[in-house]
Design a protein around this motif. Structure first.
Motif, short mmCIF file in Angstrom:
data_model
loop_
_atom_site.label_atom_id
_atom_site.label_comp_id
_atom_site.label_asym_id
_atom_site.label_seq_id
_atom_site.Cartn_x
_atom_site.Cartn_y
_atom_site.Cartn_z
N GLU A 110 35.63 34.92 -12.02
CA GLU A 110 36.06 36.00 -12.93
C GLU A 110 36.10 37.34 -12.19
O GLU A 110 36.95 38.18 -12.44
CB GLU A 110 35.09 36.09 -14.12
N PHE A 111 35.18 37.48 -11.24
CA PHE A 111 35.12 38.73 -10.49
C PHE A 111 36.32 38.89 -9.55
O PHE A 111 36.72 40.00 -9.21
CB PHE A 111 33.82 38.77 -9.67
N GLY A 112 36.86 37.76 -9.09
CA GLY A 112 37.99 37.83 -8.16
C GLY A 112 37.69 37.23 -6.79
O GLY A 112 38.45 37.43 -5.84
N VAL A 113 36.59 36.49 -6.72
CA VAL A 113 36.26 35.80 -5.47
C VAL A 113 37.12 34.54 -5.36
O VAL A 113 37.36 33.85 -6.35
CB VAL A 113 34.74 35.44 -5.48
N ASP A 114 37.60 34.25 -4.17
CA ASP A 114 38.41 33.04 -3.94
C ASP A 114 37.63 31.93 -3.27
O ASP A 114 37.85 30.75 -3.52
CB ASP A 114 39.60 33.36 -3.03
N TYR A 115 36.77 32.31 -2.33
CA TYR A 115 36.07 31.32 -1.50
C TYR A 115 34.55 31.40 -1.72
O TYR A 115 34.03 32.47 -2.04
CB TYR A 115 36.35 31.57 -0.01
N VAL A 116 33.88 30.28 -1.48
CA VAL A 116 32.42 30.31 -1.52
C VAL A 116 31.88 29.29 -0.50
O VAL A 116 32.44 28.20 -0.35
CB VAL A 116 31.89 30.03 -2.94
N LEU A 117 30.84 29.70 0.21
CA LEU A 117 30.20 28.77 1.15
C LEU A 117 29.28 27.82 0.39
O LEU A 117 28.58 28.25 -0.54
CB LEU A 117 29.33 29.54 2.16
N VAL A 118 29.25 26.57 0.81
CA VAL A 118 28.22 25.64 0.32
C VAL A 118 27.69 24.88 1.52
O VAL A 118 28.41 24.57 2.46
CB VAL A 118 28.75 24.65 -0.75
N GLY A 119 26.38 24.62 1.49
CA GLY A 119 25.78 23.80 2.54
C GLY A 119 25.55 24.51 3.85
O GLY A 119 25.37 23.84 4.89
N HIS A 120 25.56 25.85 3.85
CA HIS A 120 25.27 26.53 5.12
C HIS A 120 23.90 26.07 5.62
O HIS A 120 22.97 25.88 4.83
CB HIS A 120 25.29 28.05 4.91
N ALA A 172 34.93 25.67 -11.05
CA ALA A 172 35.17 27.08 -11.38
C ALA A 172 36.51 27.57 -10.83
O ALA A 172 36.89 28.72 -11.05
CB ALA A 172 34.04 27.95 -10.82
N GLY A 173 37.20 26.72 -10.08
CA GLY A 173 38.50 27.12 -9.53
C GLY A 173 38.39 27.87 -8.21
O GLY A 173 39.33 28.52 -7.77
N LEU A 174 37.23 27.77 -7.56
CA LEU A 174 37.03 28.42 -6.27
C LEU A 174 37.42 27.45 -5.13
O LEU A 174 37.53 26.24 -5.34
CB LEU A 174 35.55 28.80 -6.10
N HIS A 175 37.58 28.02 -3.94
CA HIS A 175 37.82 27.21 -2.75
C HIS A 175 36.51 27.13 -1.96
O HIS A 175 36.12 28.11 -1.33
CB HIS A 175 38.89 27.83 -1.87
#
Ligand SMILES: O=C(CO)COP(=O)(O)O
Length: 249
Positions: free
Chosen positions: A84-94, A118-121
């Motif tokens: 909702e904020f406008g973020v496209d990407y998110v890290l997982v498993g760093h 959530a529709g993120l990459h």
């Protein structure tokens, strides 16, 4: 062909001044259209980054998310809020999340799924410790981490995942994997993916992370299976990060 992607993971670093400096630098940098750039500052700087990057083609990313949609999770942020904020990407498993915050492969999968829902990459981070490499288990570790996260997904979901190979021994140590070492693991990842879906294996972007800097980026990015970088320390230095972006042309 795969669009190169350079992502700057600020970790728990940065300031408003640094966000502003990047905003100015990107405005002047004339980044090529053929390149995707993502900036991943800590949550409190996302708002400033959104403003500073409004007129440039740099996307926003977050460093983690909670697997739940909403609820009593003090201190946490959901994928829906990021979207909702406008973020496209998110890290997982760093690896820092895996090590310092005890995120297991199951936790990583839950976050990956939450990001996709959530529709993120998501950028799924994987990598072996020095002990595992020395014992000759690099590919076993990396492919197990990937298999655990990706195997239960639908093909459409898998297609939205980017994988970052970050050998733990190369993160923040100044000890980069050689281009050959990185390429060898990347090729194994792509071959593994091809076992499920050859088309997706060719389309999937694979990033290298671990002491990537302005001096070594070009050689790493020239490898046939390395499609970009997940940059830590050097993403906090404007000139270095821009030099890495230009190496990815
Ligand atoms: O962990 C990393 C990016 O996610 C890599 O960090 P460094 O580039 O500082 O080694």
């Amino acid at each position: 062909m795969r669009t190169p992607l350079i992502a700057g993971n600020w970790k728990m670093n940065g300031s408003h001044a640094l966000v502003e400096a990047f905003g100015r630098a990107f405005a002047d940098a004339a980044l090529p259209d053929s390149l995707e750039v993502v900036m991943l500052p800590p949550f409190p700087y996302l708002e400033a980054a959104r403003g500073a990057l409004a007129n440039v083609s740099v996307r926003l990313g977050a460093q983690t998310l909670n697997p739940s949609h909403a609820g009593a999770h003090t201190g946490e942020v959901s994928g829906g809020m990021l979207k909702e904020f406008g973020v496209d990407y998110v890290l997982v498993g760093h690896s820092e999340r895996r090590e310092l915050y005890r995120e297991t492969d199951d936790d990583v999968y839950d976050r990956l799924l939450a990001a996709l829902n959530a529709g993120l990459h998501p950028i799924l981070c994987v990598g072996e410790t020095l002990e595992a490499r020395d014992a000759g288990h690099t590919n076993d570790v990396v492919l197990r981490q990937i298999g655990h996260a990706l195997a239960p997904l639908e093909p459409e979901q898998r297609a939205r995942v980017t994988i970052a190979y970050e050998p733990v021994w190369a993160i923040g140590t100044g000890r980069t994997a050689t281009p050959e070492q990185a390429q060898e693991v990347m090729a194994a990842i792509r071959e593994y993916q091809a076992g499920f879906d050859p088309g997706l294996a060719q389309a999937m972007r694979l990033l290298y992370g671990g002491s990537m800097n302005a001096a070594n980026a070009a050689e790493l990015l020239a490898q046939p299976d390395i499609d970009g970088g997940l940059v830590g320390g050097a993403s906090l230095k404007v000139d270095d990060f821009l030099a890495i972006c230009h190496s990815a042309r």
